[in-house]
Structure formats: C-alpha cells, structure tokens
Design a protein around this motif. Structure first.
Motif, short mmCIF file in Angstrom:
data_model
loop_
_atom_site.label_atom_id
_atom_site.label_comp_id
_atom_site.label_asym_id
_atom_site.label_seq_id
_atom_site.Cartn_x
_atom_site.Cartn_y
_atom_site.Cartn_z
N UNK A 1 43.43 -40.76 25.33
CA UNK A 1 42.61 -41.31 24.23
C UNK A 1 41.13 -41.04 24.45
N UNK B 1 36.12 -35.58 19.63
CA UNK B 1 35.72 -35.96 18.27
C UNK B 1 34.23 -36.31 18.23
N UNK C 1 26.63 -39.41 10.38
CA UNK C 1 27.66 -40.42 10.67
C UNK C 1 27.31 -41.09 11.99
N UNK D 1 29.84 -46.63 17.26
CA UNK D 1 31.14 -47.32 17.40
C UNK D 1 32.11 -46.48 18.23
N UNK E 1 47.79 -42.29 20.11
CA UNK E 1 46.33 -42.23 19.90
C UNK E 1 45.96 -42.89 18.57
N UNK F 1 46.18 -46.64 18.68
CA UNK F 1 45.06 -47.23 19.42
C UNK F 1 43.80 -47.25 18.57
N UNK F 2 43.55 -46.15 17.86
CA UNK F 2 42.35 -46.05 17.02
C UNK F 2 42.42 -47.07 15.88
N UNK G 1 41.75 -50.62 17.08
CA UNK G 1 40.32 -50.85 17.37
C UNK G 1 39.52 -50.94 16.08
N UNK H 1 30.73 -49.87 7.02
CA UNK H 1 30.22 -48.59 7.49
C UNK H 1 30.58 -48.28 8.94
N UNK H 2 30.85 -49.34 9.70
CA UNK H 2 31.21 -49.15 11.12
C UNK H 2 32.49 -48.33 11.23
N UNK I 1 33.40 -45.83 9.35
CA UNK I 1 33.34 -44.51 8.70
C UNK I 1 33.84 -43.39 9.61
N UNK I 2 33.30 -43.37 10.83
CA UNK I 2 33.70 -42.30 11.76
C UNK I 2 35.21 -42.38 12.04
N UNK I 3 35.71 -43.60 12.16
CA UNK I 3 37.14 -43.77 12.45
C UNK I 3 38.01 -43.30 11.29
N UNK J 1 37.30 -40.92 9.25
CA UNK J 1 37.29 -39.45 9.31
C UNK J 1 38.27 -38.99 10.39
N UNK J 2 38.23 -39.67 11.52
CA UNK J 2 39.11 -39.33 12.64
C UNK J 2 40.58 -39.48 12.25
N UNK K 1 41.80 -36.74 10.00
CA UNK K 1 41.99 -35.52 10.81
C UNK K 1 43.28 -35.59 11.63
#
Lengths: 170, 154
Positions: free
Chosen positions: A101, A108, A125, A129, B96, B99-100, B103, B110-111, B113-115, B117-118, B121
């Motif tokens: 992980x 990423x 972005x 976090x 994975x 887990x993401x 979390x 907005x916190x 946002x990156x997740x 996108x991840x 993907x």
C-alpha cells in the motif's frame, strides 16, 4: 503473461509413500520450519527488509498448510504450535499489505506532484491527505514489525522447533 | 479467509500413497468450487477464497512433490502457478482499494479529491486485471485443466 516454464519448486522434501501420513508429516515439518525461519536473521538485521520478509512469508505458507492437514493427527500442543504459526503468518501478511500500500501510494503521490507541476494545470490537487495516509501506514508498519520481531525472538528463546518436534512425538 | 474443507475419511496411520490422492482431490475440488462465484464478480470474497484454496493446492504439491511423476507434476504445477499469479494480481488491488476506501471514508469534501482520482484509476486497472484472470481461467479450462490435474489424484 509471464513465462512459467521454469517456475516449479526446486526443493524436494523426503517423503515416503509407504510410510504413514503422520510419519511423513513428522519428518518434513521440521525441515519446512527451517526453510521458513532461515530468513529471520536477515529480516531482523536488514534496515529495510521488504522483499526479505515477503520471501520469508512465502516460505512459511506451505508450513502453515501442512500443519493444517495434520491438525487432527496430533495433540493439543501441536494445535498450539499451529495457531502460533498462523498468527505469525497473518502478522507478516499485514506487514506485506502495508509495504504494498505504501509503495502504491508513493507512486500515486509522485504522479500527482508531476501533474501539479505542469504549466497548464487548472487546479492543483492537494497531496496533504495522501502524505498523511502514507505516514499513518508507515507508523502502523513500524508497530507491526516490532510485534513480528518480538514473536520471532520469543520463538528463539523457547526453541519453537523443539516444541514442534515434541508435539508430534506424543 | 474461508476455512478449508475437512478431508473426509483421513487416517493419519495409513500410508501416504493411499491418503494423498484424497487430500489433493479435496483441495483441488474446493478451489474450483469458487470459480463460478468468482467469475460473477459480485464481491471480493470469492476471489480471495479461490486464491487461498489455490495456495492450499500449491502447498500439497510442494510438500509431496516426490510422490508425483515429474512431467505430469511440472505441467500441472505451472498451470496452477499461472492461475495463482492472475488471482494475486486482482487480490492485491482489492486489498489496496479496500484500505484506501476505508481511510478516505473519514475525510470530508475536498480532502477526498486525490483519493477519488486514485480509486477511479485503481478501478480501471482492476478491470484490466480481472479480464486477464477471466481469460487465463478460460484458456486453462479449454485446455482441460481439470481433467489433466485429476491425473495427479486418480
């Protein structure tokens, strides 16, 4: 797809079809334990032993599954040993999950940072976090590895191999 | 993790040569029993269970390798390994992603946002890996994987 032409196990355990299942298990389990524990020293002394711990875990799986087959063939102490092997491998599995992980998140994070640095990016972005998540996982990994280290040292102190052999002699 | 099937009628005092076919057949049958649910892709558990079962089959082959004819062993071991690899590629992504998601569920607005996108993907990669797994299983079945493997325990 990867080429599997050379991927058969090199190790051949000394099993004898004429002897009983019980006798065969009693003969091979100490050898399988040796194969598993042989990497422990390197894992504990290496500064960043990700691949080593994964290899050690892979070596431990046949030991676990062999003990699973034999579970009802021996007594209570064998079951205790089996439960400890299971617990050890589960702990190593959790460490491995952290390693995978963390690695994926770092890849990423790098991609996000690269995209954020491009000239034509409309809105960057936040990576705070993701960084926080990676740090959390690293802390968790450190704790798990500490537990693993304690368990291995406990096994060494009480001579786990001897316990295992004795549990199959009763 | 699914508990293994009990190996029926196992007698630890019996010769290994007599008991081993029963052990291998039980483990292999258990593994293949997860195939349909795994292909339906309703949840991640059936794939996980199939993979764990496949590891159990692999363990039997590793431990008792000396009891099998070399060529038959090699053919079947390699096929099993290819299936394990394909299962593992998807399973790693499931772990994975799980887990993401766990979390990210505690984050706000907005916190996340990156997740988000991840996760998009990862979902794309998962679909690709699942396709490879399905193709691998189809190829194995078309080439008589079950029948060939059964030669090890008949």
């Amino acid at each position: 797809m990867p080429n599997y032409t050379s991927k058969v196990p090199k190790k051949i355990y000394p099993v004898n079809p004429q002897q009983s299942l019980k006798e065969n298990i009693a003969a091979v389990l100490p050898l399988m334990y040796d194969d598993f524990i042989s990497l422990a020293g390197s894992v504990l002394s290496s500064p960043n032993p990700k691949n080593l711990i994964h290899r050690m875990r892979i070596n431990g799986k046949p030991l676990r599954y062999a003990m699973e087959i034999a579970e009802d063939g021996f007594g209570k102490e064998f079951k205790n040993c089996f439960n400890e092997v299971k617990k050890m491998l589960e702990l190593m599995g959790s460490i491995h999950d952290c390693d995978v992980n963390i690695s994926e998140l770092e890849i990423f994070l790098k991609e996000i940072r690269t995209d954020n640095n491009k000239d034509n990016v409309e809105e960057k972005i936040s990576t705070t976090e993701i960084e926080g998540f990676i740090n959390m996982l690293k802390g968790k990994r450190k704790e798990l590895f500490g537990n693993f280290s304690d368990e291995i040292n406990k096994w060494r102190k009480e001579n786990f191999k001897e316990r295992l052999i004795k549990s199959m002699n009763n | 993790m699914a508990r293994p099937l009990k190996i029926r009628g196992i007698n630890y005092e019996e010769p290994l040569g007599k008991v081993l076919p029963r052990i291998l057949k039980t483990r292999f049958t258990e593994m293949m029993a997860y195939e349909n649910d795994m292909l339906k892709n309703k949840d991640t558990e059936s794939l996980h269970n199939m993979r764990v079962s496949a590891r159990r089959v692999q363990a039997v082959l590793k431990i008792f390798r000396a009891c099998y004819p070399q060529e038959l062993y090699n053919i079947n071991y390699r096929k099993l390994k290819s299936l394990l690899h394909a299962l593992g590629e998807v399973r790693q992504l499931d772990v994975f992603t799980g887990t993401v998601k766990e979390y990210a569920s505690a984050l706000k607005g907005n916190e996340k946002r990156a997740f988000n996108i991840l996760l998009v993907k990862q979902n794309k990669i998962r679909n690709q890996k699942r396709k490879l797994l399905t193709e691998r299983l189809k190829k194995l079945n078309n080439k008589g994987f079950r029948e060939k493997f059964a030669e090890l325990y008949i």
